[in-house]
Scaffold this motif. Sequence first.
Motif, mmCIF file in Angstrom:
data_model
loop_
_atom_site.group_PDB
_atom_site.id
_atom_site.type_symbol
_atom_site.label_atom_id
_atom_site.label_comp_id
_atom_site.label_asym_id
_atom_site.label_seq_id
_atom_site.Cartn_x
_atom_site.Cartn_y
_atom_site.Cartn_z
ATOM 1 N N PRO A 179 0.814 -1.228 0.000
ATOM 2 C CA PRO A 179 0.000 0.000 0.000
ATOM 3 C C PRO A 179 0.844 1.273 0.000
ATOM 4 O O PRO A 179 1.882 1.355 0.662
ATOM 5 C CB PRO A 179 -0.804 -0.113 1.302
ATOM 6 C CG PRO A 179 -0.808 -1.564 1.627
ATOM 7 C CD PRO A 179 0.515 -2.083 1.155
ATOM 8 N N VAL A 180 0.354 2.264 -0.703
ATOM 9 C CA VAL A 180 1.057 3.544 -0.801
ATOM 10 C C VAL A 180 1.154 4.218 0.561
ATOM 11 O O VAL A 180 2.163 4.829 0.901
ATOM 12 C CB VAL A 180 0.341 4.475 -1.810
ATOM 13 C CG1 VAL A 180 1.060 5.811 -1.897
ATOM 14 C CG2 VAL A 180 0.268 3.818 -3.180
ATOM 15 N N ASP A 181 0.094 4.109 1.371
ATOM 16 C CA ASP A 181 0.133 4.789 2.666
ATOM 17 C C ASP A 181 1.177 4.175 3.593
ATOM 18 O O ASP A 181 1.765 4.864 4.418
ATOM 19 C CB ASP A 181 -1.244 4.797 3.337
ATOM 20 C CG ASP A 181 -1.915 3.439 3.328
ATOM 21 O OD1 ASP A 181 -1.242 2.448 3.686
ATOM 22 O OD2 ASP A 181 -3.087 3.358 2.968
ATOM 23 N N LEU A 182 1.457 2.865 3.436
ATOM 24 C CA LEU A 182 2.518 2.272 4.242
ATOM 25 C C LEU A 182 3.883 2.755 3.782
ATOM 26 O O LEU A 182 4.776 2.997 4.593
ATOM 27 C CB LEU A 182 2.450 0.749 4.159
ATOM 28 C CG LEU A 182 1.419 0.053 5.048
ATOM 29 C CD1 LEU A 182 1.634 -1.451 5.012
ATOM 30 C CD2 LEU A 182 1.474 0.552 6.472
ATOM 31 N N THR A 183 4.050 2.885 2.474
ATOM 32 C CA THR A 183 5.300 3.433 1.967
ATOM 33 C C THR A 183 5.513 4.841 2.508
ATOM 34 O O THR A 183 6.611 5.195 2.951
ATOM 35 C CB THR A 183 5.289 3.461 0.426
ATOM 36 O OG1 THR A 183 5.067 2.142 -0.074
ATOM 37 C CG2 THR A 183 6.606 3.988 -0.124
ATOM 38 N N ALA A 184 4.458 5.657 2.499
ATOM 39 C CA ALA A 184 4.560 7.022 3.021
ATOM 40 C C ALA A 184 4.848 7.014 4.516
ATOM 41 O O ALA A 184 5.620 7.838 5.026
ATOM 42 C CB ALA A 184 3.271 7.788 2.724
ATOM 43 N N ASP A 185 4.247 6.083 5.234
ATOM 44 C CA ASP A 185 4.460 5.977 6.679
ATOM 45 C C ASP A 185 5.919 5.650 6.986
ATOM 46 O O ASP A 185 6.556 6.242 7.861
ATOM 47 C CB ASP A 185 3.538 4.882 7.235
ATOM 48 C CG ASP A 185 3.406 4.942 8.747
ATOM 49 O OD1 ASP A 185 3.757 5.985 9.313
ATOM 50 O OD2 ASP A 185 2.955 3.964 9.339
ATOM 51 N N ILE A 186 6.460 4.684 6.246
ATOM 52 C CA ILE A 186 7.854 4.286 6.447
ATOM 53 C C ILE A 186 8.787 5.439 6.065
ATOM 54 O O ILE A 186 9.786 5.710 6.747
ATOM 55 C CB ILE A 186 8.167 3.039 5.601
ATOM 56 C CG1 ILE A 186 7.340 1.857 6.110
ATOM 57 C CG2 ILE A 186 9.649 2.701 5.638
ATOM 58 C CD1 ILE A 186 7.295 0.687 5.163
ATOM 59 N N ALA A 187 8.460 6.124 4.976
ATOM 60 C CA ALA A 187 9.280 7.263 4.559
ATOM 61 C C ALA A 187 9.318 8.328 5.649
ATOM 62 O O ALA A 187 10.384 8.885 5.957
ATOM 63 C CB ALA A 187 8.733 7.851 3.255
ATOM 64 N N ARG A 188 8.176 8.598 6.260
ATOM 65 C CA ARG A 188 8.137 9.613 7.319
ATOM 66 C C ARG A 188 9.010 9.207 8.497
ATOM 67 O O ARG A 188 9.731 10.022 9.060
ATOM 68 C CB ARG A 188 6.691 9.801 7.784
ATOM 69 C CG ARG A 188 6.514 10.854 8.858
ATOM 70 C CD ARG A 188 5.043 10.968 9.254
ATOM 71 N NE ARG A 188 4.572 9.755 9.886
ATOM 72 C CZ ARG A 188 4.763 9.470 11.172
ATOM 73 N NH1 ARG A 188 5.432 10.310 11.939
ATOM 74 N NH2 ARG A 188 4.285 8.361 11.688
ATOM 75 N N GLU A 189 8.965 7.918 8.851
ATOM 76 C CA GLU A 189 9.777 7.443 9.970
ATOM 77 C C GLU A 189 11.269 7.626 9.693
ATOM 78 O O GLU A 189 12.055 7.812 10.628
ATOM 79 C CB GLU A 189 9.498 5.963 10.219
ATOM 80 C CG GLU A 189 8.106 5.685 10.768
ATOM 81 C CD GLU A 189 7.835 4.202 10.844
ATOM 82 O OE1 GLU A 189 8.735 3.421 10.471
ATOM 83 O OE2 GLU A 189 6.736 3.822 11.277
ATOM 84 N N ARG A 190 11.645 7.559 8.435
ATOM 85 C CA ARG A 190 13.066 7.634 8.083
ATOM 86 C C ARG A 190 13.457 8.996 7.518
ATOM 87 O O ARG A 190 14.473 9.135 6.853
ATOM 88 C CB ARG A 190 13.395 6.525 7.077
ATOM 89 C CG ARG A 190 13.019 5.135 7.606
ATOM 90 C CD ARG A 190 13.485 4.021 6.709
ATOM 91 N NE ARG A 190 12.972 2.731 7.134
ATOM 92 C CZ ARG A 190 13.295 1.561 6.574
ATOM 93 N NH1 ARG A 190 14.153 1.541 5.551
ATOM 94 N NH2 ARG A 190 12.778 0.437 7.016
ATOM 95 N N ASP A 191 12.595 9.984 7.801
ATOM 96 C CA ASP A 191 12.862 11.362 7.353
ATOM 97 C C ASP A 191 13.042 11.442 5.846
ATOM 98 O O ASP A 191 13.903 12.174 5.335
ATOM 99 C CB ASP A 191 14.103 11.922 8.060
ATOM 100 C CG ASP A 191 13.882 12.082 9.560
ATOM 101 O OD1 ASP A 191 12.747 12.427 9.946
ATOM 102 O OD2 ASP A 191 14.830 11.852 10.330
ATOM 103 N N LEU A 192 12.236 10.688 5.118
ATOM 104 C CA LEU A 192 12.261 10.719 3.663
ATOM 105 C C LEU A 192 10.937 11.242 3.134
ATOM 106 O O LEU A 192 9.948 11.327 3.858
ATOM 107 C CB LEU A 192 12.517 9.313 3.102
ATOM 108 C CG LEU A 192 13.852 8.657 3.465
ATOM 109 C CD1 LEU A 192 13.870 7.216 2.977
ATOM 110 C CD2 LEU A 192 15.017 9.441 2.870
ATOM 111 N N LYS A 193 10.919 11.576 1.857
ATOM 112 C CA LYS A 193 9.711 12.040 1.190
ATOM 113 C C LYS A 193 9.305 11.031 0.129
ATOM 114 O O LYS A 193 10.100 10.195 -0.300
ATOM 115 C CB LYS A 193 9.955 13.408 0.538
ATOM 116 C CG LYS A 193 10.404 14.493 1.506
ATOM 117 C CD LYS A 193 10.771 15.767 0.750
ATOM 118 C CE LYS A 193 11.325 16.835 1.682
ATOM 119 N NZ LYS A 193 11.789 18.028 0.940
ATOM 120 N N VAL A 194 8.065 11.127 -0.306
ATOM 121 C CA VAL A 194 7.549 10.283 -1.380
ATOM 122 C C VAL A 194 7.185 11.176 -2.559
ATOM 123 O O VAL A 194 6.530 12.217 -2.391
ATOM 124 C CB VAL A 194 6.313 9.485 -0.915
ATOM 125 C CG1 VAL A 194 5.610 8.834 -2.099
ATOM 126 C CG2 VAL A 194 6.724 8.424 0.089
#
Length: 879
Positions: A406-421
Motif C-alpha cells: 500500500p502507498v500509505d505504508l510506503t509514506a508511513d515508512i518514509a516519514r519514519e526515516r525522514d524521507l519524502k515520497v
Amino acid sequence: MSQPMSDNTKTLSTAELRQRFLDYFRERGHTIVPSSPLVPQNDPTLLFTNAGMVQFKDVFLGREKPGYTRATTSQRCVRAGGKHNDLENVGYTARHHTFFEMLGNFSFGDYFKREAIQYAWEFLTREVGLPEERLWVTVYEEDDEAADIWLKEVGVSAERFSRIGAADNFWSMGDTGPCGPCSEIFYDHGPEVPGGPPGTPEEDGDRYVEIWNLVFMQYDRDASGEMTPLPAPCVDTGMGLERIAAVLQGVHSNYDTDLFQRLIHSAAEAVGGDQDLSHPSLKVIADHIRACSFLIVDGVIPSNEGRGYVLRRIIRRAVRHGFKLGASGSFFHKLVPTLVEEMGEAFPELRRRQDDVIKALRREEERFAETVEQGMKLLDEAIAGLEGDTIPGDTVFKLYDTYGFPVDLTADIARERDLKVDQEGFDAAMNAQRERARAASSFSAAHGAAPDVDAETEFTGYEKTGHTATVTHIFRDGDPVDSLEAGESGIVVLDATPFYAEGGGQMGDSGVIETDGGEFRVEDTQKQGAAAHAHIGTLKSGRLKVGEKVEARIDERRRADIVRNHSATHLLNAALREVLGDHIAQKGSLVAPDRLRFDFSHGEALTPEQLESIENRVNEQILANVAAEVRHMAFDDAVRAGALHLAGEHYSSEVRTLRFGDFSMELCGGTHVARTGDIGAFRITYEGGIAAGVRRIEAVTGFGAIQWMRETDARLAKIAGLVRSDREDTPERVAQLLDKQKKLEKEITQLRGKLASGTGSDLTGKAVEIDGIKVLAERLDGADAKALRDAVDQLKNKLGRAAVVLATVEDGKVRLAAGVTKDETKRIKAGDLVNAVASQVGGKGGGRPDMAQAGGTEPGKLDEALASVEAWVREQIGQ
C-alpha cells in the motif's frame, strides 16, 4: 514524568476510573447510556463515531425524545479516517490514539452552565482528588457568565484562568444549527515539561494538557450568522478516559497507564524476543488492537473501500510494526484476549465477539504477511540506493502495482526515516497504468468504460447451452467499433445468447463465440446498459464483425457446477430458516463454479449440532430428488405465496419464482438444476461471522463435495500417521496425547510454583535493610517469566516495605523482574530499578511503578549487575 500530586489524589485503574465517572453522574440523576457503535447510526456524514455527543445528535436537534433529560456515557470513538484522522501520530506522541473513550455527561434542556461546571470541578478535585493548583481553566472570551461561575462561585484562581477566542472555545454542530461557548479544564504536568498555559504562544507544548471540555449549547445560528438563544439550552461534555487516567496514575504518556502497559507487554510477548517496552512500534500495536477489535465488533470488515479500507489500513500498519520488531508469522490477533480481559466487562459485546474478532484479524494478517515481508525487502533496497531524500514515484508505484504494497505504508515508512515520497510521480505512473488497462483489459469496459447499449439481448440460457445469434455491437477500449482482429480484446453484444450475465450472486458464464473462421473466447458475461448482455473476452483467431452470424456456446461443465451451487443456495436458505428461525434474512451471496457463499442475519455462532442439522436438511432434499418448478407471476402474488426475496431490492411487477416442493420458494432469475438430485451432495466447509449480526456459510456440492471429502480423508490419514494410529482410532489417540500434554504442563507449573515459593522463603534472609526498605537482588535460575513475577510478589509480601530484583538465565538470555511495595514507589520506581540492572546486561525494560520486567543479552555480567542494586537504592533515597 509528572510531578507527584497531593496525598488526596486517588490512584485508580483505567477500569475503576471509567466506572467511578459513570457512578458519580448516575448518583446525580443521570441515566447511564451504553456506548453506541463506532459506525454512526444517525449521521451518514461521519465515517466513524468520533465524539461522545454523536449518538445524541438527534436529541440535541429536537428530533428525538429519549425519555431522560440527563445522561452519562463512556463512548468508544475512532479517529483514523476522513477529517478526524490521528493515525500518523499514533505511537510517536504521548496522547494520540486511533481508538479512545470519551467520558461525558449531557443535559438536554435540564441543568446548564452552573451545574456542569460544579460537577466537573467536584469530580476532579474531590472525587478523584486532583490538586486545584494543578488545574487551569479557560472560557470563551465573551462568556462572562461562565467566567463569573468559575472565578466567583467555584473560586478558581485568576492566575490559573484565561479567556480564549472562538477558534478554540466556541463549538458548533455545523455552519448552521446549535452552537455555543466552551469551557476547558487543563492539567499542569509541571515545569519540567516544555510548554505554556493555554492562550499563550507556548501553548502547543505538553505541559498543559486539556482533560475536560464543557460545551454549552445555547444558540441557534442561521445562514446569515445570526445567533438566537435556544429555548432549552443543553450541555455536552467530554473527558478523554486515557488522558485523565494518565494524570491520575502519575504518568505523562497515556501509553504508561495500566491498560496500555498490559497491552504493550502482551504485544511484546506476541512479537517475541527481548523487546524494548518503550519502543514506538509496541505502542502502535497496543493502540491499534483496540481500534481494530471494536471496529470488527461493530460490523466493519476489512475491505478496499470506505470503513473497511480504514480498518484494513490499521491492521496492516500494526502488522508492519510487528515485522519491524522481528515478528514472524501471525501475532496481532493474539492480543485480543488481553484486550477482552481489560475492557470486556465494560463492553460485554467485545467478550461475546472475541472469537469472531480473532478469526477476522488472523485472516487479514495471513493475507497481508507475505505482502509486507516482500514489500519491505524491496523498499529497503530502494531506500538504500537513494541519492537524495525522496523515494521516486515509479518505485512507489511498482511496490503498489506489482507487489500489492500500500502507498500509505510506503509514506508511513518514509516519514519514519525522514524521507519524502514523490506523490506526483506515483500519480503519473498510476494514470499511465489506467490508460494501459483501458487498452488491454476488456474488464474496464465491462465496469462502465463502454457506453450503455441501446439494445436488448434475448436470454435463451434457461433452455439452451448454445445456438446461432447475430453480433449487434462490438466495443474495444470502451469505444464502439465495427470489428475485432485476432489478438484484440473487447466486448461483444448479441441479439440472443445462452450466456447468463452475472446477477443475483451468480457468476456470469464463460465459453466461446465461433465465426466461420475464428473464435472469440468469452471470459465473463455482464449486464451492459438496461438489457444487453456483454460478452467480455479476446478474439483468439480470425476476424469478428458487427452483423455477422455466430455460434454461441457456453462452457457446459462450468455452468453445471454453477447451477448445482445456486440451487443448493436456495435449499440452504430454507434450511437455515427451519433450524434457526424466521429472522434469517439473506445479506449477500456468491455462486461460483467451485463453491457457494451465503451471508445471513444471525446474532451468534452456529453450534456443531445446528450445522449438522442444516446440512442434513439440504441433503434430504437432494436425496428426495424434488423437481424444480419455475413460474412467472405478479410480485404481490409471489410474496403472498411465501416467496422469499431480498429486502430493499427493486423488483418488476412480474417476477420469476423458483420452487423446490414445499421446502423452498424464492424470487430468482438465475439458472438452476432440473431436480434437486442433480446437486449430488452438499457439504458445509466454513461458518463464521463477518459483521455484527451477520454470519457466513461456505459450502461445496457435486464433484466439489467429493473432492473436499477426499482431501479431508487424506488429511486424516496424515494425522493418523503422525500419531502412529489407525484412522479409526485417531481421535482417541489424539485425545490421549493432549491429556498427557496437559498433565505435563500442570506438573511443570506446579514445579515452577514450588521453586518460586520455596526459594522465596530462603531468600528473605538475604535482604539488606536501607532506610527502612528491605532490598533484595538475587538469581532464581530455572524459573520462567511467570515464576519470576510470582516470586517477586511473594517476597514483597513477606518483606513488607521492600524493593526486589530477581533474575534468571535461559538460552543465553537474561530475564529480570523487579517489584517495589506500593508504599515505597514514591522513592523508588520498579521500572527504574529493573532498567538499572538491565542496562548492565545489554537490555532494557519497563512497567508499572510497583512491578516491571526486562531482558538482557549478556548473562556474564548478571552477577555484577545484581550486586550493584544496593548502591543504586542508596543513591535513589539519598543515603
